[in-house]
Design an enzyme around this catalytic site. Structure first.
Site, PDB file in Angstrom:
ATOM      1  N   ASN A  20      -6.250  -4.529  15.537  1.00  0.00           N
ATOM      2  CA  ASN A  20      -5.645  -5.574  16.359  1.00  0.00           C
ATOM      3  C   ASN A  20      -6.716  -6.148  17.268  1.00  0.00           C
ATOM      4  OD1 ASN A  20      -2.870  -5.582  15.516  1.00  0.00           O
ATOM      5  ND2 ASN A  20      -2.711  -3.557  16.432  1.00  0.00           N
ATOM      6  N   PHE A  55      21.212  -1.234  18.221  1.00  0.00           N
ATOM      7  CA  PHE A  55      20.031  -1.857  18.829  1.00  0.00           C
ATOM      8  C   PHE A  55      20.018  -3.376  18.698  1.00  0.00           C
ATOM      9  CE2 PHE A  55      18.915   2.486  17.851  1.00  0.00           C
ATOM     10  CZ  PHE A  55      18.276   2.906  18.997  1.00  0.00           C
ATOM     11  N   GLU A 109      -6.087   0.908  14.486  1.00  0.00           N
ATOM     12  CA  GLU A 109      -4.886   1.707  14.272  1.00  0.00           C
ATOM     13  C   GLU A 109      -5.033   2.536  12.995  1.00  0.00           C
ATOM     14  OE1 GLU A 109      -1.148  -0.016  14.921  1.00  0.00           O
ATOM     15  OE2 GLU A 109      -1.854  -1.474  16.386  1.00  0.00           O
ATOM     16  N   GLU A 141      -5.072  -0.959  10.411  1.00  0.00           N
ATOM     17  CA  GLU A 141      -5.432  -2.335  10.741  1.00  0.00           C
ATOM     18  C   GLU A 141      -6.182  -2.341  12.056  1.00  0.00           C
ATOM     19  OE1 GLU A 141      -2.009  -4.774  11.418  1.00  0.00           O
ATOM     20  OE2 GLU A 141      -1.024  -3.291  12.679  1.00  0.00           O
ATOM     21  N   GLU A 175       0.834  -1.191   0.000  1.00  0.00           N
ATOM     22  CA  GLU A 175       0.000   0.000   0.000  1.00  0.00           C
ATOM     23  C   GLU A 175       0.873   1.246   0.000  1.00  0.00           C
ATOM     24  OE1 GLU A 175      -2.267  -0.648   3.531  1.00  0.00           O
ATOM     25  OE2 GLU A 175      -0.760   0.254   4.840  1.00  0.00           O
TER      26      GLU A 175
END
Length: 664
Positions: free
Chosen positions: A290, A348, A275, A288, A200
């Site tokens: 959840n 990280f 969301e 989306e 998308e």
């Protein structure tokens, strides 16, 4: 109401569910893998059942073993938490077949909302704003490139199942699209057992804002405000807050009403989150839904006063919601920081091992709340997600919540494994964050060259230097008392010292005030009057500087001190002026040259070797892929060269800095 429920999860969320169930008088059953035999959630629950080996596919994703655990313990219902089987419609269906209640939405809602393509189509039919994109499943990388060209770069490739940042890649050109397709599909296959992808349009400078909904089995649906989740790294949320500093009341209302419309369209029950991506003009688009409890649910609880886990349990027991939309008021401000076992300074990369020191901040559940899954001695495993706890603070306004978070992060001590708390402190202190100017690209933009905890900007960078001088003076005072116990052998401690940070010498004067057990520190022409009751065994240094309260972490490293303050790490040596001058001319130790080797940057599983001995490689070429904590990490050639030899085998479990291959 249920008398016993099983928690089909682990770590901090399992402990959090157990806490609410216990308050409701409900007994709990924990499940655990080999790696979690001594985990906190196992010790906290009323009962615990071993369900398999450490790998999630052999334990927490094995639905039949979890169902067997329900039968053997008499658990009437299952709370799935988030991740693992929380959005698995097959699991929900099997529980129903066995007469076990799933504490979550009906299977039809999970099926329809769990597939991002289907959910988008339903959202459009329900009148919810959606993002432009391709409605079908991508067959291969070639089709991904074709559709990306039609939509227009940049695009987002993402898994149709799952969430949490897994199986997602942004592509700005054809090469990134092809590479992103392979990486996203691989992560989705590993994490969810489903490698289907959709594509998308990617909206530039977006904010990620979500709406919490709650619905019962009697037709009542409400929304409990929004959460701003824009601070993300690799599509994984890092800091969340409620409410959003960006939305107007009108936009909040419209987003909430559309979220309720979507929930009603799929006959949703239980807690769920819609969301959205929000652009800079407050246009919002469905991303989306959840169909589970969200990681960041505590901040909604802090500003609404409702326990979402309790509501989920009551809804599953066929009780009606105790409130209507008009009853829900947002009071105050809340922040959540996700504490990960990862090293921000090393890009990280995940950190594993035993937690040797664990000292959480003071928790009062009104201002500071900590949802944790570890204690001192806990083992951080390579098999699971690196999040180990969630630190939540609340204030009457955003400024107060931020101040409470800064103090809580300074007081939170975890040692034995690396954590991202220094990075969290730096984010919270960042001027742009404090102004509320957020987007999902915030971290990439503000830390484009990576994070260095020795370069973090703080309001008063002199505080660590002042404290280093005081701590050293305390050590010297104690040494003088020990060595001067015999009459006539008293030893005087000097007031003048030099704090050496890197190659910078910082002269300080540290003089005790006998009247109030404090110290006066003179540094760079400024006077600091410091009061503290710090003792040598304490990890956190509390005190006041010129009557302003502060705290920081202090540890002695050999002859020096390591100080962590607001995310700024200061490694210091404190010396008499004469010794400091000699130290200045000491030759520096030469660094070991490791440029001829590719080293494992983290502990993990070697899932791909893309080269062989004798092969010529180009800079940026893929050499190997290491999987750690559900994420695939691609290691690339730092320069053009030739592979002299391979030191490992495909499928090996690697340790940090283990040699993978050697360059000629």
């Amino acid at each position: 109401m249920f008398t016993k429920i099983l928690i089909a999860n682990r770590g901090e969320i399992a402990c959090r569910i157990i806490r609410t169930a216990r308050a409701m008088g409900i007994k709990t059953v924990a499940v655990f893998s080999d790696a979690d035999r001594s985990a906190l959630h196992v010790r906290t629950a009323d009962e615990a059942v071993h369900i398999g080996a450490s790998a999630p596919t052999a334990s927490y994703l094995n639905l039949e073993k979890i169902i067997d655990a329900c039968k053997s313990t008499g658990a009437e219902a299952v709370h799935p938490g988030y991740g693992f089987l929380s959005e698995n419609d097959t699991f929900c269906r099997r529980l129903g077949e066995e007469g076990i209640v799933f504490i979550g939405p009906p299977v039809e809602a999970i099926t329809s909302m769990g597939d991002k393509i289907t959910s988008k189509q339903i959202a459009e039919q329900a009148g919810v704003n959606t993002i432009p994109g391709y409605d079908g499943i991508l067959e291969d990388a070639d089709q991904a490139v074709e559709k990306a060209t039609e939509i227009g770069y940049p695009v987002m490739l993402k898994a149709t199942a799952g969430g949490g940042g897994k199986g997602m890649r942004i592509a700005r050109n054809e090469q990134e699209c092809r590479d992103g397709f392979e990486r996203a599909a691989g992560e989705a296959r590993s994490s969810f057992g489903d490698d289907r992808l959709l594509i998308e349009k990617y909206i530039e400078q977006p904010r990620h804002i979500e709406i919490q909904v709650m619905a019962d089995q009697h037709g009542n649906v409400v929304y409990l405000g929004e959460r701003e989740c824009s601070l993300q790294r690799r599509h994984q949320k890092v800091i969340e807050e409620a409410p959003s500093p960006f939305l107007t009341p009108e936009t909040r209302r419209r987003m909430g009403e559309q979220a309720v419309m979507l929930a009603e369209a799929v006959n949703y029950t239980s807690a769920g989150t819609v969301e959205c991506i929000v652009d800079q003009e407050q246009n919002f688009y469905f991303l989306e839904m959840n169909t589970r409890l969200q990681v960041e649910h505590p901040i909604t609880e802090m500003v609404t006063g409702y326990d979402l886990v309790e509501l989920m349990i009551r809804v599953a027991a066929d009780e009606a919601l105790p409130m209507c939309q008009e009853d829900i008021q947002l009071k105050g401000w809340a922040l959540e920081c996700r504490v990960y076992a990862e090293d921000p300074v090393r890009d990280f990369f995940p950190s594993t091992g035993r937690v040797t020191v664990y000292q959480p901040p003071y928790e009062d559940m009104e201002t500071v709340r900590l949802d944790s899954g570890i204690v001192e001695g806990s083992e951080i495993s390579v098999y699971y997600d690196p999040m180990i706890s969630k630190l939540v603070t609340r204030g009457e306004d955003r400024e107060e919540a931020i101040s409470a978070m800064q103090d809580a992060l300074d007081e939170y001590v975890i040692r034995g494994v690396a954590t991202n708390m220094n990075f969290l402190s730096a984010l919270i202190a960042h001027p742009r964050f404090q102004r509320g100017e957020l987007s999902t690209g915030f971290i990439d933009e503000e830390f484009a060259c990576g994070f260095r905890d020795t370069k973090t900007k703080v309001d008063d960078p002199d505080i660590p230097v002042v404290v280093a001088g005081i701590v050293h003076r305390l050590y010297m005072d104690r040494a003088a008392k020990i060595s001067g116990q015999m009459a006539g052998h008293e030893r005087r401690v000097e007031d003048s010292w030099v704090v050496v940070v890197g190659d910078v010498h910082k002269p300080v004067s540290v003089k005790p005030f006998q009247a109030d057990c404090g110290y006066r520190v003179d540094y760079k022409g400024k006077n600091y009057r410091v009061k503290t009751d710090w003792q040598f065994s304490q990890k956190v240094f509390h005190g006041t500087v010129n009557n302003q309260r502060f705290c920081l972490q202090v540890s002695r490293q050999g002859l020096g001190y390591s100080i962590l303050y607001r995310g700024l790490r200061t490694d210091a040596l404190v010396m008499p002026p004469g010794v400091a001058e000699l130290h200045r001319i000491m030759p520096a130790k030469a660094a070991v040259d490791l440029s001829k080797f590719l080293l494992a940057p983290m502990p993990g599983l070697l899932v791909k070797l893309a080269v062989r001995a004798g092969q010529e490689v180009k800079v940026g070429q893929e050499l190997a892929v290491v999987e750690a904590m559900k994420m695939e990490n691609v290691l690339r050639a730092p320069a053009d060269g030739k592979i002299a030899g391979i030191a490992v085998n495909l499928g090996d479990c690697l340790t940090v800095d283990q040699v993978i291959l050697e360059f000629a």
